[in-house]
Design a protein around this motif. Structure first.
Motif, PDB file in Angstrom:
ATOM      1  N   SER A  24       0.848  -1.184   0.000  1.00  0.00           N
ATOM      2  CA  SER A  24       0.000   0.000   0.000  1.00  0.00           C
ATOM      3  C   SER A  24       0.890   1.244   0.000  1.00  0.00           C
ATOM      4  O   SER A  24       1.987   1.194   0.545  1.00  0.00           O
ATOM      5  N   HIS A  73     -12.682  -1.863   5.471  1.00  0.00           N
ATOM      6  CA  HIS A  73     -13.111  -0.496   5.219  1.00  0.00           C
ATOM      7  C   HIS A  73     -13.111  -0.261   3.722  1.00  0.00           C
ATOM      8  O   HIS A  73     -12.638  -1.099   2.945  1.00  0.00           O
ATOM      9  N   ASP A  77      -7.445   0.717  -1.805  1.00  0.00           N
ATOM     10  CA  ASP A  77      -6.382  -0.294  -1.721  1.00  0.00           C
ATOM     11  C   ASP A  77      -6.881  -1.592  -1.073  1.00  0.00           C
ATOM     12  O   ASP A  77      -6.212  -2.624  -1.143  1.00  0.00           O
ATOM     13  N   HIS A  78      -8.088  -1.558  -0.478  1.00  0.00           N
ATOM     14  CA  HIS A  78      -8.691  -2.766   0.110  1.00  0.00           C
ATOM     15  C   HIS A  78      -9.944  -3.200  -0.645  1.00  0.00           C
ATOM     16  O   HIS A  78     -10.580  -4.186  -0.271  1.00  0.00           O
ATOM     17  N   ASP A 169      -6.478  -1.173   8.661  1.00  0.00           N
ATOM     18  CA  ASP A 169      -5.676   0.054   8.653  1.00  0.00           C
ATOM     19  C   ASP A 169      -5.908   0.758   9.986  1.00  0.00           C
ATOM     20  O   ASP A 169      -7.041   0.830  10.462  1.00  0.00           O
ATOM     21  N   HIS A 204      -2.556   5.785  10.000  1.00  0.00           N
ATOM     22  CA  HIS A 204      -1.630   4.703   9.655  1.00  0.00           C
ATOM     23  C   HIS A 204      -0.506   4.609  10.680  1.00  0.00           C
ATOM     24  O   HIS A 204      -0.036   5.621  11.199  1.00  0.00           O
ATOM     25  N   HIS A 226       0.762  -4.196   4.848  1.00  0.00           N
ATOM     26  CA  HIS A 226       0.433  -2.851   4.364  1.00  0.00           C
ATOM     27  C   HIS A 226       1.739  -2.078   4.174  1.00  0.00           C
ATOM     28  O   HIS A 226       1.905  -0.959   4.637  1.00  0.00           O
TER      29      HIS A 226
HETATM   30 ZN   LIG Z   1      -4.975   0.596   3.298  1.00  0.00          ZN
END
Ligand SMILES: [Zn+2]
Length: 260
Positions: A24, A73, A77-78, A169, A204, A226
């Motif tokens: 990520s 979520h 990226d997910h 995350d 993050h 990640h």
């Molecule tokens: Zn992420």
């Protein structure tokens, strides 16, 4: 850690976590952003479905064979490959390989994306929250919010006395003590090295913070994920080992952790 053997099945005897993607905010060459295959109690569950994940999934299980999808979520990226997974399910249901819609357990916000999770007769949304637990066979899943700009849920997965804590995350304000201590496996994001902490986006962890969180809750094993594709794995590992004394793993596609 072991490299995944696509032909090997572990559906009944163990709780297994396989990395399908771990990078990520974007996948490196040939890589994939976060996605994992959770197997246990005869169930096969895709956890997050980032960019490049669907092409890795087929090494282990076909899309129409999945029992459920969990999305921590609704950030791309997910989520990116989930919309392609919808097409896969729609096609394979039409061809008779599956009869029922695939259940997806996910937050409903941001609404822009939440309202697109159910798809025709292929996928059905089940909203998640902190107020209840879910069961997949003998697996029990509880959720709690992490520190992140949109609703994001960590998953506390229990099976026959074994526990996996998937941190999704999460920023440093996340209250990891909300889960029971000493998980057998803690999958935690460490997106930035400490030297870049001042440049990070909110919600993050740095590698250092992930390692400290794992140490604090007594995680027996930390799977650091990640990961920013521009960092060297050696540098990530060195920073994590400075702050975490347990069994450290760095995510890579195909690595598999089995709890028996
Ligand atoms: Zn992420």
């Amino acid at each position: 850690m072991e490299k995944g053997d696509p032909k090997e099945t572990s559906r009944r005897e163990s709780l297994t976590w396989t990395v399908l993607g771990y990078q990520s905010p974007y996948p490196g060459s040939g890589g994939a952003t976060p996605g994992y295959l959770l197997e246990g109690s005869g169930h096969r569950i895709l956890v997050d479905c980032g960019s490049g994940v669907l092409s890795q999934l087929g090494r282990y299980v076909q899309p129409w064979e999945l029992d459920a999808v969990w999305l921590s979520h609704l950030h791309h990226d997910h989520l990116a490959d989930f919309f392609v997974l919808q097409y896969a399910l729609q096609t394979e249901i039409r061809l008779g390989k599956r009869k029922q819609p695939l259940p997806v357990f996910a937050p409903t916000e941001p609404e822009r994306w939440g309202k697109q999770l159910s798809y025709r007769d292929a996928v059905r949304l089940h909203p998640i929250g902190e107020e209840r637990t879910w069961k997949h066979g003998e697996m029990q899943v509880a959720c709690f919010r992490t520190e992140h700009p949109v609703p994001c849920y960590a998953m506390d997965i229990q099976w026959r006395g074994k526990r996996i804590l998937y941190g999704a995350d999460a920023g440093p304000e996340t209250d990891w003590e909300r889960a029971d201590p000493e998980p057998d496996l803690f999958i935690c994001e460490g997106t930035f090295l400490d030297r870049d902490a001042s440049h990070r986006s909110s919600g993050h962890h740095t590698v250092k913070e992930a390692a400290e969180a794992a140490e604090r809750i007594g995680a027996r094993r930390l799977l650091l994920t990640h990961l920013y594709p521009g960092y060297s794995r050696r540098e990530i590992e060195a920073e994590a080992k400075t702050y975490y004394s347990g069994d450290l793993l760095l995510a890579e596609i195909g690595c598999r952790v089995r709890l028996i």
